[in-house]
Design a protein around this motif. Structure first.
Motif, short mmCIF file in Angstrom:
data_model
loop_
_atom_site.label_atom_id
_atom_site.label_comp_id
_atom_site.label_asym_id
_atom_site.label_seq_id
_atom_site.Cartn_x
_atom_site.Cartn_y
_atom_site.Cartn_z
N GLY A 152 11.97 -4.08 -4.37
CA GLY A 152 12.38 -4.71 -5.63
C GLY A 152 12.04 -6.20 -5.63
O GLY A 152 11.54 -6.73 -6.63
N LYS A 153 12.28 -6.85 -4.51
CA LYS A 153 11.98 -8.28 -4.41
C LYS A 153 10.47 -8.52 -4.58
O LYS A 153 10.05 -9.41 -5.32
N ALA A 154 9.68 -7.68 -3.89
CA ALA A 154 8.23 -7.83 -3.97
C ALA A 154 7.74 -7.61 -5.39
O ALA A 154 6.94 -8.39 -5.92
N THR A 155 8.25 -6.55 -6.03
CA THR A 155 7.79 -6.24 -7.38
C THR A 155 8.22 -7.33 -8.36
O THR A 155 7.46 -7.69 -9.26
N ALA A 156 9.44 -7.84 -8.17
CA ALA A 156 9.92 -8.89 -9.08
C ALA A 156 9.03 -10.12 -8.98
O ALA A 156 8.64 -10.71 -10.00
N SER A 157 8.69 -10.51 -7.75
CA SER A 157 7.84 -11.69 -7.58
C SER A 157 6.47 -11.45 -8.19
O SER A 157 5.89 -12.34 -8.82
N ALA A 158 5.95 -10.22 -8.02
CA ALA A 158 4.63 -9.92 -8.57
C ALA A 158 4.67 -10.00 -10.10
O ALA A 158 3.75 -10.52 -10.73
N CYS A 159 5.76 -9.48 -10.69
CA CYS A 159 5.87 -9.53 -12.16
C CYS A 159 5.95 -10.97 -12.64
O CYS A 159 5.32 -11.34 -13.63
N GLU A 160 6.73 -11.80 -11.93
CA GLU A 160 6.83 -13.21 -12.32
C GLU A 160 5.47 -13.89 -12.25
O GLU A 160 5.07 -14.62 -13.17
N ALA A 161 4.77 -13.62 -11.15
CA ALA A 161 3.46 -14.24 -10.97
C ALA A 161 2.51 -13.79 -12.07
O ALA A 161 1.73 -14.58 -12.60
N LEU A 162 2.61 -12.51 -12.42
CA LEU A 162 1.72 -11.97 -13.45
C LEU A 162 2.05 -12.59 -14.81
O LEU A 162 1.15 -12.86 -15.62
N ALA A 163 3.34 -12.82 -15.06
CA ALA A 163 3.73 -13.43 -16.33
C ALA A 163 3.23 -14.87 -16.42
O ALA A 163 2.83 -15.34 -17.47
N ALA A 213 -4.65 -13.38 -12.97
CA ALA A 213 -4.72 -13.02 -11.55
C ALA A 213 -4.39 -11.55 -11.33
O ALA A 213 -4.00 -11.17 -10.23
N ARG A 214 -4.56 -10.73 -12.35
CA ARG A 214 -4.09 -9.35 -12.30
C ARG A 214 -4.71 -8.56 -11.13
O ARG A 214 -3.99 -7.91 -10.37
N GLY A 215 -6.03 -8.66 -10.99
CA GLY A 215 -6.72 -7.83 -9.99
C GLY A 215 -6.23 -8.09 -8.58
O GLY A 215 -5.81 -7.18 -7.86
N GLY A 216 -6.26 -9.37 -8.19
CA GLY A 216 -5.83 -9.73 -6.84
C GLY A 216 -4.38 -9.39 -6.60
O GLY A 216 -4.01 -8.89 -5.54
N LEU A 217 -3.55 -9.62 -7.63
CA LEU A 217 -2.12 -9.33 -7.49
C LEU A 217 -1.87 -7.86 -7.25
O LEU A 217 -1.08 -7.48 -6.39
N MET A 218 -2.58 -7.02 -8.02
CA MET A 218 -2.37 -5.58 -7.90
C MET A 218 -2.66 -5.11 -6.49
O MET A 218 -1.89 -4.34 -5.90
N ILE A 219 -3.76 -5.61 -5.93
CA ILE A 219 -4.13 -5.19 -4.57
C ILE A 219 -3.02 -5.54 -3.60
O ILE A 219 -2.55 -4.71 -2.83
N PHE A 220 -2.56 -6.80 -3.66
CA PHE A 220 -1.58 -7.21 -2.66
C PHE A 220 -0.23 -6.59 -2.93
O PHE A 220 0.54 -6.35 -1.99
N LEU A 221 0.07 -6.31 -4.22
CA LEU A 221 1.34 -5.64 -4.52
C LEU A 221 1.35 -4.24 -3.92
O LEU A 221 2.29 -3.84 -3.23
N ILE A 251 5.88 -1.89 3.18
CA ILE A 251 7.35 -1.84 3.21
C ILE A 251 7.81 -0.39 3.28
O ILE A 251 8.71 -0.03 4.04
N GLU A 252 7.15 0.43 2.47
CA GLU A 252 7.55 1.83 2.39
C GLU A 252 7.35 2.53 3.72
O GLU A 252 8.10 3.44 4.08
N SER A 253 6.33 2.10 4.46
CA SER A 253 6.04 2.81 5.71
C SER A 253 7.18 2.64 6.71
O SER A 253 7.36 3.49 7.57
#
Lengths: 161, 248
Positions: free
Chosen positions: A114-125, A130-138, A145-147
């Motif tokens: 949740g923290k990672a996704t929230a930061s990614a959404c903020e950065a995207l907003a 920077a959509r492409g690079g963000l998506m890869i790192f997200l 994290i899931e692993s």
């Protein structure tokens, strides 16, 4: 009428220890709401010798309360032998441990993701370019994290037979 | 051991004997012992071979019908795949990514198709057994180390393990080695556990409600399949880029 009610309860479950607190609870209930309803219905004259049977709704409520009390008593008295038995036969705690471990792993993984996704959404907003690079790192971060949760799952699969 | 699929049965009939005879000739077991030890061709191997055959057939078709004026649909699909992996490689590895693109595309397509074949109801995806991801992770490990040695030279790549300060090397070398070998484990377990979990979720809901509801989880399975194939390729790219970049 109120006094009669209280006596009635005394009569029904008079032998148990729960009565005093239960009586107080029932009395409060009847004082606050139930008497008004009865007046407006005009049904007070009907309840002659057995008030529980006279008003089906009240009787239903009484029965429900009784059910709660009896269930509580059942838990109180039946649980004792169950706990007492634990000494002689071993309880299998492995599924409980597996469940707790998996719940901890999944919950904390959810927090992290949740923290990672929230930061990614903020950065995207802030910077939609920077959509492409963000998506890869997200996606990469989420997978990493899931692993950790999945490592827990694998350990459970390996250790729990 | 013997799978229930028609294809598995045929393959086992055809090639299952090779393993037993190998046990017999190399290890030196008797014929009956070898027949007991040999696992034969299981469904995971059969499905993998199916995927390999399908992929090779597809790219042969593309290669034979290449045309600049009138690209057919197969060529367009192949171009899309190439552009996807190429674009990602350029973003992560940078210049000189073309050398690694073939390996990356192979890994991506193989993992993706092996995952997606599980969408057919009743077919367990090969990646659900842990040996298949392990068989992908070990070549990946060997490949990126090989590329690292090739790009930086033998000494240069070994220096890379020792960290930036020479007097810290005794501490950093074991840590680096462990972290590199842990990559095999993490690649394996990530793919295996994800596919196993998503397969189990689908099966669990299938046993609860056999109609309708499992379709939702098949959708989830498809999503997880694509993401995991993508992540496997992405991590391979990152490992390659870490191994081949010169520090200066």
């Amino acid at each position: 009428m109120q006094g009669l009610k209280a006596e009635e309860f005394d009569f029904v479950i008079g032998t148990t220890k729960v009565v005093p607190c239960y009586k107080a609870f029932a009395g409060e209930r009847f004082r606050s709401g139930q008497t008004k309803g009865r007046k407006s219905e005009g049904a007070s004259t009907v309840s002659l010798n057995h008030p529980l049977a006279a008003n089906p709704r009240e009787a239903g409520e009484t029965m429900r309360k009784l059910q709660y009390v009896l269930m509580m008593l059942a838990v109180l008295f039946c649980a004792m032998p169950a706990f007492a038995d634990g000494g002689s036969t071993a309880i299998n705690l492995v599924p409980i441990g597996a469940g707790i471990g998996m719940a901890l792993a999944a919950g904390l993984c959810g927090l992290g993701q949740g923290k990672a996704t929230a930061s990614a959404c903020e950065a995207l907003a802030r910077n939609p370019g920077a959509r492409g690079g963000l998506m890869i790192f997200l996606v990469l971060g989420l997978a990493l994290i899931e692993s950790l949760t999945l490592f827990t799952l694998v350990i459970i699969l390996v250790k729990v037979k | 051991m013997h799978g229930s699929f028609f294809l598995t049965h045929i393959l086992d009939q055809l090639f299952g004997g090779i393993e037993a005879s190998a046990f017999q000739s190399i290890v030196g077991l008797s014929a009956s012992e070898a027949a007991e030890k040999a696992a034969g061709v299981n469904s995971a191997l059969a499905l993998e071979l199916l995927v390999v055959g399908g992929t090779i057939a597809f790219f042969l078709l593309v290669r034979l019908t290449l045309s600049v004026e009138k690209p057919n649909p197969a060529q367009q699909v192949a171009e899309m795949i190439g552009e996807f992996t190429g674009g990602l490689g350029e973003q992560i590895i940078g210049h000189g990514y073309e050398k690694y693109q073939s390996f990356l595309t192979c890994i991506f397509l193989f993992v993706l198709l092996n995952n997606l074949i599980g969408l057919i109801p009743g077919v367990p995806p090969p990646t659900v057994s842990p040996w298949v991801p392990l068989g992908l992770a070990v070549p990946t490990f060997i490949y990126y180390n090989y590329q690292g040695f090739r790009a930086q030279g033998f000494i240069g790549y070994l220096k890379h393990f020792c960290g930036p300060l020479w007097w810290m090397a005794w501490l950093l070398l074991p840590i680096e080695l462990v972290s590199h070998f842990a990559r095999i484990m993490s690649l394996t377990i990530r793919l295996y556990a994800n596919m196993y979990a998503s397969d189990m979720v689908t099966l669990g809901f299938f046993s609860l409600v056999p109609i309708g509801v499992p379709a939702i989880f098949l959708g989830l399975h498809a999503f997880v399949s694509i993401i995991q194939a993508f992540v496997f390729m992405l991590l391979t790219m990152i490992y390659i880029s870490l191994a081949t970049t010169h520090e200066h």
